[in-house]
Design a protein around this motif. Structure first.
Motif, PDB file in Angstrom:
ATOM      1  N   ARG A  19       0.876  -1.179   0.000  1.00 13.30           N
ATOM      2  CA  ARG A  19       0.000   0.000   0.000  1.00 13.30           C
ATOM      3  C   ARG A  19       0.912   1.227   0.000  1.00 13.30           C
TER       4      ARG A  19
ATOM      5  N   THR B 291       6.121   3.948   2.004  1.00 11.92           N
ATOM      6  CA  THR B 291       5.986   5.398   2.045  1.00 11.92           C
ATOM      7  C   THR B 291       7.354   6.047   1.898  1.00 11.92           C
TER       8      THR B 291
ATOM      9  N   ILE C  90       1.661   4.983   0.195  1.00 19.25           N
ATOM     10  CA  ILE C  90       1.094   6.237   0.697  1.00 19.25           C
ATOM     11  C   ILE C  90       2.133   7.319   0.451  1.00 19.25           C
TER      12      ILE C  90
ATOM     13  N   ASP D  32      -2.593   6.956  -2.420  1.00 19.64           N
ATOM     14  CA  ASP D  32      -2.855   5.998  -1.343  1.00 19.64           C
ATOM     15  C   ASP D  32      -3.546   4.811  -1.988  1.00 19.64           C
TER      16      ASP D  32
END
Length: 153
Positions: A11, A56, A13, A20
């Motif tokens: 995921r 991230t 972000i 996202d």
């Protein structure tokens, strides 16, 4: 195109781009080369399955004390960074004018991660924090000398 590393299925972000979503990230020559919904695993030398993980950009710790060995509150920035995804630490005044040069030479310059630092108005920086000792850096106002702080900066 051939990539050195492919991070699959995490995921992603990224607040700067508003992203996202699940994405694959390809890395070539130490830089992000592609971010796509799916990138073929055959295009990479190494593939990391990031399913169930958050991917991230490096995190910034806005209040830290990373003068390891120079103050009882100091942590080892490189060791902590490896476990936390932090790429930049903002040291919130561990060192003052009297010991900032040591902090810079022995911690900041040797660190693999980026360290930015505030200089404490107390000449000695923070000190005296342990289970049996608690002395704040400004307990004796004679230690607080703005001219020394400005000269150190």
């Amino acid at each position: 195109m051939q990539f050195d590393l492919l991070i699959k299925g995490g995921r992603v972000i990224d607040p700067a781009s508003g992203l996202d979503a699940p994405r694959d990230i390809a890395v070539a020559d130490g830089r992000i080369a592609a971010i796509e919904a799916t990138i073929d695993s055959e295009t990479a030398g190494e593939v990391v399955d990031a399913s169930g993980c958050i991917v991230t950009p490096g995190l910034v710790d806005l209040h830290s004390h990373v003068y390891w060995g120079g103050t009882s509150l100091g942590v080892d920035a490189d060791r902590l960074a490896a476990k936390s995804g932090t790429t930049t630490f903002i040291d919130a005044g561990s060192a003052g004018a009297g010991n900032f040069l040591g902090f810079r030479r022995h911690v900041i310059e040797r660190s693999k991660v980026r360290i930015l630092a505030y200089v404490n108005i107390s000449f000695a920086g923070i000190f005296g924090f342990a289970e049996t000792v608690s002395v704040g850096e400004c307990s004796d106002l004679r230690l607080c000398e703005p001219r020394e702080t400005v000269a150190a900066v």
